[in-house]
Write a protein that holds these residues in place. Structure first.
Motif, short mmCIF file in Angstrom:
data_model
loop_
_atom_site.label_atom_id
_atom_site.label_comp_id
_atom_site.label_asym_id
_atom_site.label_seq_id
_atom_site.Cartn_x
_atom_site.Cartn_y
_atom_site.Cartn_z
N ILE A 145 0.83 -1.21 0.00
CA ILE A 145 0.00 0.00 0.00
C ILE A 145 0.87 1.26 0.00
O ILE A 145 0.63 2.19 -0.77
CB ILE A 145 -0.95 -0.01 1.21
CG1 ILE A 145 -1.87 -1.23 1.13
CG2 ILE A 145 -1.77 1.28 1.28
CD1 ILE A 145 -2.79 -1.38 2.32
N CYS A 146 1.89 1.29 0.85
CA CYS A 146 2.80 2.44 0.90
C CYS A 146 3.95 2.32 -0.09
O CYS A 146 4.66 3.30 -0.32
CB CYS A 146 3.36 2.60 2.31
SG CYS A 146 2.11 2.99 3.56
N ASP A 147 4.17 1.12 -0.66
CA ASP A 147 5.22 0.88 -1.64
C ASP A 147 6.60 1.21 -1.07
O ASP A 147 7.42 1.85 -1.71
CB ASP A 147 4.96 1.67 -2.93
CG ASP A 147 5.80 1.17 -4.10
OD1 ASP A 147 6.23 0.01 -4.05
OD2 ASP A 147 6.03 1.95 -5.04
N ASN A 148 6.84 0.77 0.16
CA ASN A 148 8.13 0.97 0.80
C ASN A 148 8.43 -0.23 1.68
O ASN A 148 7.50 -0.89 2.19
CB ASN A 148 8.13 2.24 1.67
CG ASN A 148 8.37 3.49 0.86
OD1 ASN A 148 9.25 3.54 -0.01
ND2 ASN A 148 7.59 4.53 1.11
N CYS A 149 9.70 -0.51 1.87
CA CYS A 149 10.12 -1.54 2.82
C CYS A 149 10.14 -0.94 4.22
O CYS A 149 10.69 0.14 4.43
CB CYS A 149 11.50 -2.08 2.46
SG CYS A 149 11.50 -3.22 1.05
N VAL A 150 9.54 -1.65 5.18
CA VAL A 150 9.42 -1.18 6.56
C VAL A 150 10.15 -2.14 7.47
O VAL A 150 9.95 -3.36 7.38
CB VAL A 150 7.94 -1.05 6.98
CG1 VAL A 150 7.83 -0.55 8.42
CG2 VAL A 150 7.19 -0.13 6.03
N ASP A 151 11.00 -1.60 8.31
CA ASP A 151 11.77 -2.43 9.25
C ASP A 151 10.85 -2.94 10.35
O ASP A 151 10.02 -2.20 10.90
CB ASP A 151 12.90 -1.59 9.85
CG ASP A 151 13.96 -2.45 10.52
OD1 ASP A 151 13.85 -3.70 10.44
OD2 ASP A 151 14.88 -1.88 11.12
N ARG A 152 10.99 -4.22 10.68
CA ARG A 152 10.13 -4.93 11.64
C ARG A 152 8.66 -4.66 11.34
O ARG A 152 7.88 -4.20 12.17
CB ARG A 152 10.46 -4.53 13.09
CG ARG A 152 9.97 -5.54 14.13
CD ARG A 152 10.18 -5.05 15.55
NE ARG A 152 9.75 -6.03 16.53
CZ ARG A 152 8.47 -6.20 16.92
NH1 ARG A 152 7.53 -5.44 16.42
NH2 ARG A 152 8.16 -7.13 17.80
N PHE A 153 8.30 -4.96 10.11
CA PHE A 153 6.94 -4.69 9.61
C PHE A 153 5.95 -5.57 10.36
O PHE A 153 6.08 -6.80 10.39
CB PHE A 153 6.89 -4.97 8.12
CG PHE A 153 5.53 -4.80 7.51
CD1 PHE A 153 5.02 -3.54 7.26
CD2 PHE A 153 4.76 -5.90 7.19
CE1 PHE A 153 3.77 -3.37 6.69
CE2 PHE A 153 3.51 -5.75 6.61
CZ PHE A 153 3.02 -4.48 6.36
N ASP A 154 4.95 -4.94 10.97
CA ASP A 154 3.89 -5.67 11.66
C ASP A 154 2.66 -5.83 10.76
O ASP A 154 2.26 -6.93 10.44
CB ASP A 154 3.50 -4.96 12.96
CG ASP A 154 2.60 -5.80 13.84
OD1 ASP A 154 3.13 -6.61 14.62
OD2 ASP A 154 1.37 -5.68 13.72
N HIS A 155 2.09 -4.71 10.34
CA HIS A 155 0.97 -4.73 9.40
C HIS A 155 0.68 -3.29 8.99
O HIS A 155 1.18 -2.34 9.60
CB HIS A 155 -0.28 -5.37 10.02
CG HIS A 155 -0.91 -4.56 11.12
ND1 HIS A 155 -0.33 -4.42 12.37
CD2 HIS A 155 -2.06 -3.81 11.15
CE1 HIS A 155 -1.09 -3.66 13.12
NE2 HIS A 155 -2.14 -3.26 12.41
#
Length: 382
Positions: free
Chosen positions: A152-162
């Motif tokens: 949805i945000c089109d980015n990699c997120v560190d420790r992605f939860d949801h």
């Protein structure tokens, strides 16, 4: 070329939106976030308007005070979760992406035609457990452990939860604790309002003259809203409490990353509920790696043919009275009216400093006509 300085958040890739000069970072889909804010503010406003005056007089004046403090804490945690950077990882620069691609090609070798290339994975060891780092084809990086790419945000997120549409942002490494505090405080606020609404309904049986029918209907509506909200919010808080006790994320729980199959265990768990809770909720707040408010230079080219001659001449008053002697475009001939005359050029030109001045002229002994006839006679004689 015109060089101007811009903030880095204006050039960041992805589908996030920024406000307040890059200080506020959210997802583009913010409609559900406004609905969340409206439901919380609307329900609490009705409680303060219709319930608190009666409860403060007949029970205790501390009831509306504690409700107001809890309401402010819920709003603060909601805004902190929604407006912060969840832990977005910057994408690789073109040079870095090219270098990574060369490394991958050198490691995999030449893949025969028609065969699928091997997956781009790197193995690292964490607490004596092998963890695979997956390659992101969008960000051109090997994602750190527990990181994932949000579609949805089109980015990699560190420790992605949801990605939570109710808060209008991703929930990751930098805002997970605020998200949990928001759900926990919202659960307490919902239980608080629901409890005193029930008390208010029960107290209706006593003869109270100033309690009108409109207030009774409003009280019933608040009870109904809190009843349906209570189960969802309290259930969500309980689920995340369970994940925190295991030091696990929602993404890992859905995928079953540490379900125990093939003897794969969670390398991030301390095998202790208290230690896991302290690490997730009481650990340091990591700084953002985006530097969204940093400055960068942007070069923009300006075309010379885009400007009209009239506007150019009007902006430069000197050019209206002065004619140029050199063509503006290569291989262009200078018009005749712009060429300077020979007399003018002779008057304006000065001899160089290093040139020796010519010798004075000696008057001729004979006229030019006599000299010409003598030269002709000599040619005939020869």
């Amino acid at each position: 070329m015109i060089t101007r300085k811009v903030r880095k958040w204006e050039k960041l890739p992805g589908k996030n939106t920024f406000c307040c000069d890059g200080r506020v970072m959210m997802a583009r889909q913010k409609g559900v976030f406004y609905l969340t804010l409206f439901l919380i503010v609307g329900t609490c406003s009705l409680f303060f308007a219709f319930e608190c005056p009666y409860l403060a007089v007949h029970l205790s004046p501390a009831i509306p005070v504690f409700a107001a403090l809890l309401f402010l804490f819920v709003i603060a945690m909601l805004l902190r979760t929604s407006f912060s950077d969840p832990g977005v990882l910057p994408r690789a620069l073109p040079e870095e992406a090219t270098f990574i691609e060369m490394e991958i090609e050198a490691a995999n070798g030449n893949v025969p035609t028609g065969q699928r290339p091997p997956p781009r994975i790197r193995n690292v060891q964490i607490n004596n457990q092998i963890v695979k780092l997956k390659y992101c084809y969008t960000c051109k990086i090997f994602r750190p452990p527990r990181a994932s790419h949000c579609s949805i945000c089109d980015n990699c997120v560190d420790r992605f939860d949801h990605h939570c549409p109710w808060v209008g942002n991703c929930v990751g490494k930098r805002n997970y604790r605020f998200f949990y505090m928001f759900t926990l405080s919202l659960s307490l606020l919902t239980i608080y309002i629901f409890t005193f609404d029930i008390i208010h309904v029960v107290m209706r049986k006593y003869p109270v003259s100033h309690l009108s029918n409109q207030k009774e209907q409003t009280c019933r509506r608040i009870v109904l809203v809190c009843f349906f909200t209570l189960w969802s919010v309290v259930g969500l808080t309980g689920f995340h409490t369970y994940l925190i006790s295991l030091n696990q994320t929602t993404n890992e729980d859905i995928k079953g990353s540490w379900s125990g199959k093939n003897r794969v265990q969670n390398p991030y768990s301390h095998k202790n509920i208290i230690k896991n809770c302290c690490e997730v909720l009481c650990g340091p707040v990591y700084p953002s790696v985006l530097d969204r408010r940093g400055l960068m230079q942007e070069d923009s080219s300006v075309s010379a043919t885009s400007a009209a001659p009239s506007s150019f001449s009007s902006s430069n008053p000197v050019s209206q009275t002065t004619k140029t002697t050199a063509p503006l475009i290569p291989n262009e001939h200078t018009p005749d009216d712009a060429k300077p005359s020979i007399a003018a050029s002779a008057e304006t030109s000065a001899p160089p400093k290093d040139e020796v001045p010519p010798a004075p002229k000696v008057p001729p002994l004979a006229s030019p006509e006599t000299d010409a006839e003598a030269s002709i006679v000599k040619d005939k004689a020869h």
